[in-house]
Scaffold this motif. Sequence first.
Motif, PDB file in Angstrom:
ATOM      1  N   HIS A  63       0.838  -1.202   0.000  1.00  0.00           N
ATOM      2  CA  HIS A  63       0.000   0.000   0.000  1.00  0.00           C
ATOM      3  C   HIS A  63       0.872   1.250   0.000  1.00  0.00           C
ATOM      4  O   HIS A  63       1.971   1.264   0.570  1.00  0.00           O
ATOM      5  N   ASP A 345      -8.409  -2.331  -1.671  1.00  0.00           N
ATOM      6  CA  ASP A 345      -7.790  -1.460  -2.678  1.00  0.00           C
ATOM      7  C   ASP A 345      -6.921  -0.375  -2.059  1.00  0.00           C
ATOM      8  O   ASP A 345      -6.174   0.305  -2.768  1.00  0.00           O
ATOM      9  N   THR A 502      -8.749   7.420  -9.011  1.00  0.00           N
ATOM     10  CA  THR A 502      -8.426   6.355  -8.058  1.00  0.00           C
ATOM     11  C   THR A 502      -9.613   5.988  -7.166  1.00  0.00           C
ATOM     12  O   THR A 502      -9.449   5.220  -6.220  1.00  0.00           O
ATOM     13  N   ASN A 507      -6.830   5.794  -1.912  1.00  0.00           N
ATOM     14  CA  ASN A 507      -6.426   4.690  -2.774  1.00  0.00           C
ATOM     15  C   ASN A 507      -5.474   5.164  -3.867  1.00  0.00           C
ATOM     16  O   ASN A 507      -5.521   6.322  -4.291  1.00  0.00           O
ATOM     17  N   VAL A 509      -4.745   3.065  -6.870  1.00  0.00           N
ATOM     18  CA  VAL A 509      -4.857   2.156  -8.004  1.00  0.00           C
ATOM     19  C   VAL A 509      -5.900   2.730  -8.958  1.00  0.00           C
ATOM     20  O   VAL A 509      -6.786   3.476  -8.540  1.00  0.00           O
ATOM     21  N   PHE A 511      -9.206   3.299 -10.948  1.00  0.00           N
ATOM     22  CA  PHE A 511     -10.561   2.909 -10.594  1.00  0.00           C
ATOM     23  C   PHE A 511     -11.541   3.124 -11.749  1.00  0.00           C
ATOM     24  O   PHE A 511     -12.255   2.223 -12.145  1.00  0.00           O
ATOM     25  N   GLN A 581      -7.226  -8.350  -6.981  1.00  0.00           N
ATOM     26  CA  GLN A 581      -6.613  -7.478  -5.978  1.00  0.00           C
ATOM     27  C   GLN A 581      -5.729  -6.461  -6.700  1.00  0.00           C
ATOM     28  O   GLN A 581      -4.549  -6.720  -6.941  1.00  0.00           O
ATOM     29  N   PRO A 582      -6.295  -5.304  -7.044  1.00  0.00           N
ATOM     30  CA  PRO A 582      -5.543  -4.329  -7.857  1.00  0.00           C
ATOM     31  C   PRO A 582      -4.211  -3.912  -7.257  1.00  0.00           C
ATOM     32  O   PRO A 582      -3.255  -3.650  -7.995  1.00  0.00           O
ATOM     33  N   VAL A 583      -4.107  -3.839  -5.931  1.00  0.00           N
ATOM     34  CA  VAL A 583      -2.837  -3.394  -5.343  1.00  0.00           C
ATOM     35  C   VAL A 583      -1.718  -4.401  -5.575  1.00  0.00           C
ATOM     36  O   VAL A 583      -0.533  -4.062  -5.456  1.00  0.00           O
TER      37      VAL A 583
END
Length: 746
Positions: A63, A345, A502, A507, A509, A511, A581-583
Amino acid sequence: MREETIRSDLTVIGGGLAGVCAAVAAARLGSRVALVQNRPVLGGNSSSEVRVWVSGASAGGTHRFARETGIIGEMLLENQYRNPQGNPYYWDLVVLETVLAEKKIRLFLNTDVHEVEAEGTAEERRIRSVTGWMAGSERKLRFESELFADCTGDGLVGFLAGAEYRIGREARSVYGEAWAPEQADDITLGSTMLFYTKDAGKPVKYVAPSFAKNIAETPIPLRRIIRTGDSGCHYWWIEWGGEVDTVHENERIRDELWAAIYGIWDYIKNSGRFEADTLTLEWVGAVPGKREYRRFIGDYVMTQNDILSQAPFDDRVAFGGWSIDLHPPQGMYAEESGSKHWHPDGNYHIPFRSLYSVNVSNMLMAGRNISASHVAFGTTRVMATCAAMGEAAGTAAALCVRSGTTPRELYRSRLPELQQALLHQDASIIGLTNRDPRNLARRAVVNASSTRTVLAVERPAERLPLDTDIGLLVPVDPKLGELELLLDAERHTTLHVELWDTGRKENYVPFRKIGEASVEVRQGKRQWTTVPLSWAPEEPQNGFIVVKANPALMLWQSDSPLTGVLVFGKVERPADSKPAQPVLEWRMKRFVRKPICFRIHGETLAYAPGKAVSGVIRPYGGPQLWMSGRMAGGSGEWLELQWNEPVTVREIHLTFNDDVNEYLNNLHYLVTPFETIPELAADYRLEAWIADEWVVLHRETGNRKRKRVHLVSPVAASRIRLVVEKTNGGERAELIDIRVYDHETV
């Protein structure tokens, strides 16, 4: 035998990081605190007795802008300076000194609490005292206070007081959690012990003890990673006990873990599969590091759904970010993987209602025993998150003492006071704003010697093949103009770029797609290519620019970081990988402090002087700080506050940029290459405009801290300023927050 009674405002039982931070937070707010720990050292699982590294919301660098601030942040920064090699004994000292610095804390080590006196009905209990025995001193100690904080991990105090609790896994139907089992059971996460090795420089034999496990007869060699050179936390998977009672069978669990460790070492030394002739054991743990036991019931029970949805609780007082990390009941003997992870996220929020008991009116809790389901506990249990919750619980306790209220009453009638007190201390809360009416800086006009107004990184250092999608995160404040990228092209080709938001401001990532553009690129080297993207959102936020993979192109990467700008590489997940899991798809390990070269047309307000009084104390939809132009010469860069008429200045708070995107670790499982965060101001002075001249109120040299509070002789001034003379390596002065008070605030 001596019998003593210790009276205080707050008794904290448990000296892990949650208990330490609870005690320190309360003491700093004026409460008299007794901190009771049943071991000879503080730090719990992070101590030299157990040696688990401190993990938290950063999730090992997964993160972004996620490192905790507040008390645990102070300790990590100090450890980074004092202990770059990650010596576990030096970490012990950092934690101990943090406690000893607070004169209102009385510390009781080697004191095992085993008696609790409580009164009231089952629905409305109240603790009157707890009693412990100090090993080696023949002292029986009775602790009396208005409030108690159970930070024991196992939850012994609350259990003896009659607090409602759970052990094991709830059924899926209870909270609708996808990762919960169909039927409830008593299964928990097991305990772990670790070992350290070293190279003796000459052959060293090893004769395994008779109780050592023959691990060749177990699934361990097939299912777990064993290699020379690894030790300590690399062997987190030496875990067992999830199918038995992790408290009452603690000795049995320890023996099983010892048998496994000495068997693993026998396998490494004597199986012939490894080059290990000169290796020897340096240290083996003797205290099992427990993961799970009782979880108390609070006014709110956190669930898997709260974690994954990042529920923005109105009563949020801390945050987390570690994955929901659950292990198989069989531990190291399981046929399956040692753990499974589900990342939200971005960082999630922790409500105050989960930090006090539903039926013991004067008991708070912090650490792995908070009010959470088994699945949600899979993430809240890690130590930096526990520490952040400890600071929140200790702060709440101090406010309860001041006002003569219970934690529940504090939640119902004085919640803003709690949250503002946490912000005042630079604690770990996301998305809340300082609204302290006492803060004179909120009424001032803010100016600066210079301000960074351009979003650009233009100094190339090395080429970066565009063999995967590259993400560029930038603050969009107030708008994003055309983008330029520095490219090499092997041949004439087309560059494709997308622009995303995002979603949430916490966040990082992509979106929702905002736009896209394609441009033709001619063959050539080091050419600035313009991409016609633009965006003017309704409010400032981050934009996520995706540069699509193209084997004919190379970007240029810089060694000059820019606060607020991040770069990611796309990692394609397997088609059958669930859940998404985008991260985990957008990783920046090889891009930390090494952004790509880019320019964005137009001026940015992301680093404007007013950001230093906006009341946002960590990145949230942008960097949220003032940044000067490049520092040159010896005069320094300054930020000035001006009022229409003179104000009395007595106390000044400064929060400098310690780059909470930089992952720090107490044992340096992952190494950070500098001892002090470069962006932090090193030398600075505070000045007041008095009788038509600048008068120095305070001068600081060699600073390495994020939050500084300076008491000055009271002066009446219509202007004050911070002058940053030198940083710890950064090219610009950077300030997150400045507060001014006409009185001492504690």
